[in-house]
Enzyme design. Structure first.
Site, PDB file in Angstrom:
ATOM      1  N   LEU A   1      36.195  51.023  86.003  1.00 26.36           N
ATOM      2  CA  LEU A   1      36.901  52.111  85.340  1.00 26.36           C
ATOM      3  C   LEU A   1      38.290  52.179  85.947  1.00 26.36           C
ATOM      4  O   LEU A   1      38.476  51.906  87.136  1.00 26.36           O
ATOM      5  CB  LEU A   1      36.186  53.454  85.566  1.00 26.36           C
ATOM      6  CG  LEU A   1      34.771  53.611  84.992  1.00 26.36           C
ATOM      7  CD1 LEU A   1      34.191  54.953  85.403  1.00 26.36           C
ATOM      8  CD2 LEU A   1      34.786  53.481  83.473  1.00 26.36           C
ATOM      9  N   ASP A   2      39.281  52.551  85.152  1.00 25.83           N
ATOM     10  CA  ASP A   2      40.622  52.729  85.691  1.00 25.83           C
ATOM     11  C   ASP A   2      40.610  53.792  86.776  1.00 25.83           C
ATOM     12  O   ASP A   2      39.747  54.682  86.801  1.00 25.83           O
ATOM     13  CB  ASP A   2      41.590  53.165  84.584  1.00 25.83           C
ATOM     14  CG  ASP A   2      41.775  52.098  83.517  1.00 25.83           C
ATOM     15  OD1 ASP A   2      41.496  50.923  83.810  1.00 25.83           O
ATOM     16  OD2 ASP A   2      42.188  52.455  82.400  1.00 25.83           O
ATOM     17  N   LYS A   3      41.585  53.716  87.653  1.00 21.96           N
ATOM     18  CA  LYS A   3      41.683  54.668  88.769  1.00 21.96           C
ATOM     19  C   LYS A   3      41.564  56.106  88.297  1.00 21.96           C
ATOM     20  O   LYS A   3      40.827  56.915  88.878  1.00 21.96           O
ATOM     21  CB  LYS A   3      43.019  54.465  89.501  1.00 21.96           C
ATOM     22  CG  LYS A   3      43.296  55.503  90.578  1.00 21.96           C
ATOM     23  CD  LYS A   3      44.669  55.305  91.194  1.00 21.96           C
ATOM     24  CE  LYS A   3      44.973  56.395  92.208  1.00 21.96           C
ATOM     25  NZ  LYS A   3      46.330  56.226  92.815  1.00 21.96           N
TER      26      LYS A   3
END
Length: 326
Positions: A148-150
Protein backbone atom coordinates in the site's frame (compact mmCIF):
# COMPACT_ATOMS: atom_id res chain seq x y z
CA UNK A 1 35.53 15.79 16.39
CA UNK A 2 36.65 12.26 15.57
CA UNK A 3 34.40 9.31 14.77
CA UNK A 4 37.10 6.70 15.38
CA UNK A 5 36.43 4.12 18.07
CA UNK A 6 35.66 0.51 18.78
CA UNK A 7 32.73 -0.90 16.83
CA UNK A 8 29.98 -2.84 18.55
CA UNK A 9 29.35 -6.39 17.36
CA UNK A 10 26.07 -5.28 15.79
CA UNK A 11 27.42 -2.01 14.41
CA UNK A 12 27.12 -1.80 10.61
CA UNK A 13 29.15 1.42 10.34
CA UNK A 14 32.01 1.24 7.81
CA UNK A 15 35.50 0.73 9.21
CA UNK A 16 37.85 3.74 9.24
CA UNK A 17 40.11 4.13 6.21
CA UNK A 18 43.70 5.36 6.59
CA UNK A 19 46.32 6.64 4.18
CA UNK A 20 49.53 8.66 4.14
CA UNK A 21 49.73 11.88 2.12
CA UNK A 22 52.29 11.35 -0.72
CA UNK A 23 55.16 13.81 -1.00
CA UNK A 24 54.05 14.89 -4.47
CA UNK A 25 50.83 16.29 -2.96
CA UNK A 26 52.71 18.94 -1.00
CA UNK A 27 50.93 22.29 -1.10
CA UNK A 28 47.56 20.90 -2.17
CA UNK A 29 44.30 21.46 -0.30
CA UNK A 30 43.21 18.62 1.91
CA UNK A 31 39.94 18.07 -0.01
CA UNK A 32 41.88 17.50 -3.26
CA UNK A 33 44.28 15.12 -1.57
CA UNK A 34 41.53 13.16 0.15
CA UNK A 35 39.76 12.80 -3.21
CA UNK A 36 42.94 11.22 -4.60
CA UNK A 37 43.45 8.96 -1.58
CA UNK A 38 39.85 7.69 -1.49
CA UNK A 39 38.62 7.73 -5.12
CA UNK A 40 35.60 5.53 -4.35
CA UNK A 41 33.77 8.57 -2.98
CA UNK A 42 32.76 11.76 -4.77
CA UNK A 43 34.59 14.98 -3.98
CA UNK A 44 31.39 16.67 -2.81
CA UNK A 45 30.71 13.83 -0.37
CA UNK A 46 34.28 13.94 0.91
CA UNK A 47 34.03 17.71 1.41
CA UNK A 48 30.88 17.16 3.47
CA UNK A 49 32.65 14.52 5.54
CA UNK A 50 35.60 16.88 6.13
CA UNK A 51 33.21 19.58 7.34
CA UNK A 52 31.38 17.15 9.62
CA UNK A 53 34.58 15.84 11.24
CA UNK A 54 34.76 12.47 9.55
CA UNK A 55 38.23 13.22 8.16
CA UNK A 56 41.20 13.78 10.46
CA UNK A 57 44.80 14.72 9.64
CA UNK A 58 47.36 13.47 12.16
CA UNK A 59 44.51 12.71 14.53
CA UNK A 60 42.87 16.14 14.46
CA UNK A 61 39.83 17.48 12.63
CA UNK A 62 40.67 19.54 9.60
CA UNK A 63 39.23 22.07 7.16
CA UNK A 64 38.57 21.82 3.44
CA UNK A 65 41.05 24.60 2.58
CA UNK A 66 43.90 23.38 4.76
CA UNK A 67 47.06 22.52 2.85
CA UNK A 68 49.13 19.41 3.40
CA UNK A 69 52.86 18.95 2.85
CA UNK A 70 53.35 15.20 2.60
CA UNK A 71 53.70 12.51 5.21
CA UNK A 72 50.55 13.36 7.17
CA UNK A 73 48.32 10.48 8.33
CA UNK A 74 44.76 10.88 7.04
CA UNK A 75 41.87 8.91 8.49
CA UNK A 76 38.40 8.78 6.95
CA UNK A 77 35.33 7.36 8.71
CA UNK A 78 32.71 7.01 5.93
CA UNK A 79 29.14 7.79 6.83
CA UNK A 80 27.13 4.58 7.18
CA UNK A 81 25.15 3.59 4.10
CA UNK A 82 21.50 3.81 5.17
CA UNK A 83 20.64 0.88 2.92
CA UNK A 84 22.96 -1.35 4.95
CA UNK A 85 20.63 -1.22 7.95
CA UNK A 86 17.37 -1.25 5.99
CA UNK A 87 16.61 -4.85 6.93
CA UNK A 88 17.03 -4.38 10.68
CA UNK A 89 14.20 -5.25 13.09
CA UNK A 90 12.55 -2.28 14.79
CA UNK A 91 10.07 -2.24 17.65
CA UNK A 92 7.24 -0.55 15.75
CA UNK A 93 3.68 -1.32 16.91
CA UNK A 94 1.60 -3.32 14.46
CA UNK A 95 -2.18 -3.66 14.38
CA UNK A 96 -2.43 -7.37 13.58
CA UNK A 97 -5.91 -8.38 12.42
CA UNK A 98 -5.10 -12.08 11.95
CA UNK A 99 -2.06 -14.27 12.48
CA UNK A 100 -1.34 -17.98 12.18
CA UNK A 101 1.67 -20.11 11.26
CA UNK A 102 1.40 -19.28 7.55
CA UNK A 103 0.39 -15.64 7.30
CA UNK A 104 -0.55 -12.49 9.10
CA UNK A 105 -2.86 -9.64 8.12
CA UNK A 106 -1.95 -6.12 9.20
CA UNK A 107 -4.10 -3.00 9.34
CA UNK A 108 -1.52 -0.43 8.19
CA UNK A 109 -1.91 3.16 9.38
CA UNK A 110 -1.45 6.06 6.98
CA UNK A 111 2.09 7.40 7.08
CA UNK A 112 3.82 4.02 7.43
CA UNK A 113 6.04 3.05 4.50
CA UNK A 114 5.75 -0.63 3.59
CA UNK A 115 9.24 -1.37 2.23
CA UNK A 116 12.58 0.44 2.70
CA UNK A 117 13.72 2.60 -0.18
CA UNK A 118 15.28 5.91 -1.06
CA UNK A 119 14.48 8.40 1.68
CA UNK A 120 12.85 5.73 3.86
CA UNK A 121 15.55 3.31 4.97
CA UNK A 122 14.14 2.75 8.44
CA UNK A 123 10.85 2.88 10.32
CA UNK A 124 8.98 0.80 7.72
CA UNK A 125 6.45 -1.99 7.95
CA UNK A 126 9.20 -4.40 6.89
CA UNK A 127 11.33 -3.35 9.87
CA UNK A 128 8.34 -3.88 12.16
CA UNK A 129 7.69 -7.34 10.68
CA UNK A 130 11.28 -8.42 11.29
CA UNK A 131 10.83 -7.63 14.99
CA UNK A 132 7.33 -9.11 15.26
CA UNK A 133 8.03 -12.35 13.34
CA UNK A 134 11.81 -12.91 13.05
CA UNK A 135 11.30 -15.96 10.81
CA UNK A 136 10.34 -13.69 7.89
CA UNK A 137 13.98 -12.59 7.78
CA UNK A 138 14.63 -15.63 5.57
CA UNK A 139 11.88 -14.74 3.07
CA UNK A 140 12.13 -12.48 0.02
CA UNK A 141 10.97 -8.97 1.01
CA UNK A 142 10.29 -10.36 4.52
CA UNK A 143 7.15 -12.08 3.26
CA UNK A 144 5.53 -8.97 1.78
CA UNK A 145 3.55 -9.91 -1.34
CA UNK A 146 1.73 -6.65 -2.09
CA UNK A 147 1.98 -3.06 -0.93
CA UNK A 148 0.00 0.00 0.00
CA UNK A 149 1.24 3.53 -0.60
CA UNK A 150 2.69 5.30 2.41
CA UNK A 151 -0.38 7.49 2.88
CA UNK A 152 -2.95 4.80 2.11
CA UNK A 153 -4.33 3.03 5.16
CA UNK A 154 -5.80 -0.45 5.46
CA UNK A 155 -5.34 -4.19 5.12
CA UNK A 156 -2.25 -5.96 3.84
CA UNK A 157 -1.35 -9.68 3.96
CA UNK A 158 2.16 -10.95 4.71
CA UNK A 159 3.43 -14.52 4.33
CA UNK A 160 5.35 -16.19 7.16
CA UNK A 161 6.68 -19.15 5.17
CA UNK A 162 8.11 -19.55 1.69
CA UNK A 163 5.31 -21.94 0.76
CA UNK A 164 2.67 -19.43 1.84
CA UNK A 165 4.44 -16.62 0.01
CA UNK A 166 4.58 -18.64 -3.21
CA UNK A 167 0.89 -19.49 -2.95
CA UNK A 168 -0.18 -15.91 -2.21
CA UNK A 169 1.85 -14.58 -5.14
CA UNK A 170 0.11 -17.11 -7.40
CA UNK A 171 -3.28 -16.03 -6.08
CA UNK A 172 -2.43 -12.40 -6.82
CA UNK A 173 -1.28 -13.33 -10.32
CA UNK A 174 -4.50 -15.31 -10.87
CA UNK A 175 -6.48 -12.27 -9.64
CA UNK A 176 -8.33 -14.35 -7.04
CA UNK A 177 -7.35 -12.12 -4.12
CA UNK A 178 -10.14 -9.61 -3.50
CA UNK A 179 -9.01 -6.12 -2.50
CA UNK A 180 -11.59 -3.41 -1.95
CA UNK A 181 -10.91 0.23 -1.16
CA UNK A 182 -12.95 3.20 -0.01
CA UNK A 183 -12.06 6.56 -1.51
CA UNK A 184 -13.32 10.11 -1.78
CA UNK A 185 -12.90 11.66 -5.21
CA UNK A 186 -13.44 15.02 -6.80
CA UNK A 187 -16.49 15.24 -9.05
CA UNK A 188 -19.84 13.51 -9.29
CA UNK A 189 -19.64 9.79 -10.08
CA UNK A 190 -23.17 8.88 -11.16
CA UNK A 191 -22.69 5.22 -12.11
CA UNK A 192 -20.36 2.28 -11.69
CA UNK A 193 -17.46 1.95 -14.07
CA UNK A 194 -14.41 -0.05 -15.09
CA UNK A 195 -11.01 1.36 -15.99
CA UNK A 196 -8.92 -0.91 -18.19
CA UNK A 197 -5.80 1.10 -18.94
CA UNK A 198 -2.10 0.14 -18.70
CA UNK A 199 -0.11 1.84 -15.94
CA UNK A 200 3.61 2.53 -16.15
CA UNK A 201 6.28 5.05 -15.29
CA UNK A 202 5.49 8.60 -16.44
CA UNK A 203 7.54 9.31 -19.57
CA UNK A 204 8.73 12.69 -18.24
CA UNK A 205 8.20 12.75 -14.46
CA UNK A 206 9.94 9.52 -13.51
CA UNK A 207 8.79 9.53 -9.88
CA UNK A 208 5.17 9.40 -11.03
CA UNK A 209 3.04 6.76 -12.69
CA UNK A 210 0.69 7.32 -15.62
CA UNK A 211 -1.61 5.62 -18.07
CA UNK A 212 0.78 4.84 -20.88
CA UNK A 213 0.77 2.54 -23.89
CA UNK A 214 3.95 0.87 -22.65
CA UNK A 215 2.63 0.23 -19.13
CA UNK A 216 1.50 -3.03 -17.55
CA UNK A 217 -2.14 -4.14 -17.83
CA UNK A 218 -4.25 -2.66 -15.03
CA UNK A 219 -7.96 -2.95 -14.26
CA UNK A 220 -9.93 -1.06 -11.61
CA UNK A 221 -13.66 -1.33 -10.92
CA UNK A 222 -15.46 1.47 -9.08
CA UNK A 223 -18.98 2.12 -7.81
CA UNK A 224 -20.40 5.28 -6.22
CA UNK A 225 -21.62 4.99 -2.63
CA UNK A 226 -22.54 8.58 -1.70
CA UNK A 227 -22.41 11.90 -3.51
CA UNK A 228 -21.98 15.33 -2.01
CA UNK A 229 -21.21 18.78 -3.30
CA UNK A 230 -18.76 18.10 -6.14
CA UNK A 231 -17.34 14.97 -4.52
CA UNK A 232 -18.22 11.30 -4.34
CA UNK A 233 -17.43 8.49 -1.95
CA UNK A 234 -16.66 5.39 -4.01
CA UNK A 235 -15.60 1.79 -3.56
CA UNK A 236 -12.85 0.45 -5.80
CA UNK A 237 -12.02 -3.17 -6.52
CA UNK A 238 -8.67 -4.11 -7.98
CA UNK A 239 -8.08 -6.85 -10.51
CA UNK A 240 -4.39 -5.95 -10.73
CA UNK A 241 -2.05 -4.24 -8.29
CA UNK A 242 0.09 -1.69 -10.11
CA UNK A 243 1.89 1.09 -8.30
CA UNK A 244 -0.53 3.98 -7.58
CA UNK A 245 -3.16 2.16 -9.66
CA UNK A 246 -6.35 3.56 -8.10
CA UNK A 247 -4.88 7.06 -7.88
CA UNK A 248 -3.77 7.02 -11.52
CA UNK A 249 -6.93 5.37 -12.89
CA UNK A 250 -9.39 7.65 -11.10
CA UNK A 251 -7.46 10.72 -12.21
CA UNK A 252 -7.42 9.30 -15.75
CA UNK A 253 -11.24 9.11 -15.88
CA UNK A 254 -11.67 12.59 -14.41
CA UNK A 255 -12.30 11.73 -10.74
CA UNK A 256 -8.98 12.28 -8.94
CA UNK A 257 -8.71 11.36 -5.28
CA UNK A 258 -9.19 14.16 -2.80
CA UNK A 259 -6.01 14.98 -0.91
CA UNK A 260 -3.74 13.29 -3.44
CA UNK A 261 -0.59 15.47 -3.64
CA UNK A 262 0.53 13.93 -6.94
CA UNK A 263 -2.56 13.07 -8.99
CA UNK A 264 -5.23 15.09 -7.18
CA UNK A 265 -7.25 18.00 -8.55
CA UNK A 266 -5.21 21.22 -8.95
CA UNK A 267 -8.03 23.36 -7.57
CA UNK A 268 -11.10 22.74 -5.44
CA UNK A 269 -14.26 24.80 -4.95
CA UNK A 270 -14.08 26.87 -1.74
CA UNK A 271 -16.42 24.70 0.35
CA UNK A 272 -14.56 21.54 -0.60
CA UNK A 273 -11.16 23.16 -0.07
CA UNK A 274 -12.22 24.30 3.40
CA UNK A 275 -13.31 20.79 4.33
CA UNK A 276 -10.01 19.36 3.10
CA UNK A 277 -7.90 21.77 5.19
CA UNK A 278 -5.71 19.80 7.55
CA UNK A 279 -6.22 16.44 5.82
CA UNK A 280 -2.65 15.53 4.81
CA UNK A 281 -3.09 12.50 2.56
CA UNK A 282 -5.04 10.92 -0.28
CA UNK A 283 -8.52 9.84 0.85
CA UNK A 284 -7.97 6.12 0.26
CA UNK A 285 -8.43 3.16 2.61
CA UNK A 286 -8.07 -0.59 1.91
CA UNK A 287 -11.13 -1.70 3.84
CA UNK A 288 -11.61 -5.35 2.80
CA UNK A 289 -9.25 -8.20 1.91
CA UNK A 290 -10.29 -11.75 0.94
CA UNK A 291 -8.21 -14.73 -0.16
CA UNK A 292 -7.82 -18.50 0.06
CA UNK A 293 -5.68 -19.61 2.98
CA UNK A 294 -2.45 -20.98 1.48
CA UNK A 295 -2.40 -24.05 3.74
CA UNK A 296 -5.98 -24.94 4.65
CA UNK A 297 -7.59 -23.71 1.44
CA UNK A 298 -10.28 -21.98 3.49
CA UNK A 299 -11.80 -18.81 2.02
CA UNK A 300 -11.01 -16.00 4.45
CA UNK A 301 -11.90 -12.32 4.58
CA UNK A 302 -11.11 -9.39 6.84
CA UNK A 303 -12.47 -5.86 7.12
CA UNK A 304 -10.98 -2.68 8.51
CA UNK A 305 -13.13 0.20 9.79
CA UNK A 306 -12.63 3.61 8.23
CA UNK A 307 -9.80 5.27 10.19
CA UNK A 308 -10.59 8.29 12.34
CA UNK A 309 -8.98 10.88 10.07
CA UNK A 310 -10.85 9.72 6.97
CA UNK A 311 -14.12 9.33 8.87
CA UNK A 312 -13.79 12.90 10.14
CA UNK A 313 -13.12 14.13 6.61
CA UNK A 314 -16.22 12.39 5.24
CA UNK A 315 -18.29 14.11 7.92
CA UNK A 316 -16.84 17.50 7.02
CA UNK A 317 -17.27 17.30 3.26
CA UNK A 318 -20.18 19.46 2.03
CA UNK A 319 -23.33 17.45 1.35
CA UNK A 320 -25.73 20.15 0.15
CA UNK A 321 -25.95 23.75 -1.02
CA UNK A 322 -24.45 23.20 -4.45
CA UNK A 323 -24.51 21.29 -7.69
CA UNK A 324 -23.41 17.68 -8.00
CA UNK A 325 -21.58 18.62 -11.18
CA UNK A 326 -17.87 17.95 -11.46
Amino acid sequence: MSFAGRKRADDTSPSPLEATVPADCAGLRVDRVVAQLFPSYSRSRLQHWIESGRVTVDGAATEVRRKVWGGEQVQLVPEPDPAASAFAPEDIPLQVVHEDDALLVVDKPAGLVVHPGSGNWAGTLLNALLAHAPAVTNLPRAGIVHRLDKDTSGLLVVAKTLEAQTDLVRQLQARTVSRRYLAAVSGSVVSAGRVDAPVGRHPVHRTRMAVTAHGKPAVTHYVPLRRGQRWTQIECRLETGRTHQIRVHMAHVGFPLLGDPVYGPPRLPPALAAAMAGFPRQALHAWRLALRHPVSGEEMAWESPVPADLAALLRRLPVDGGSDGA
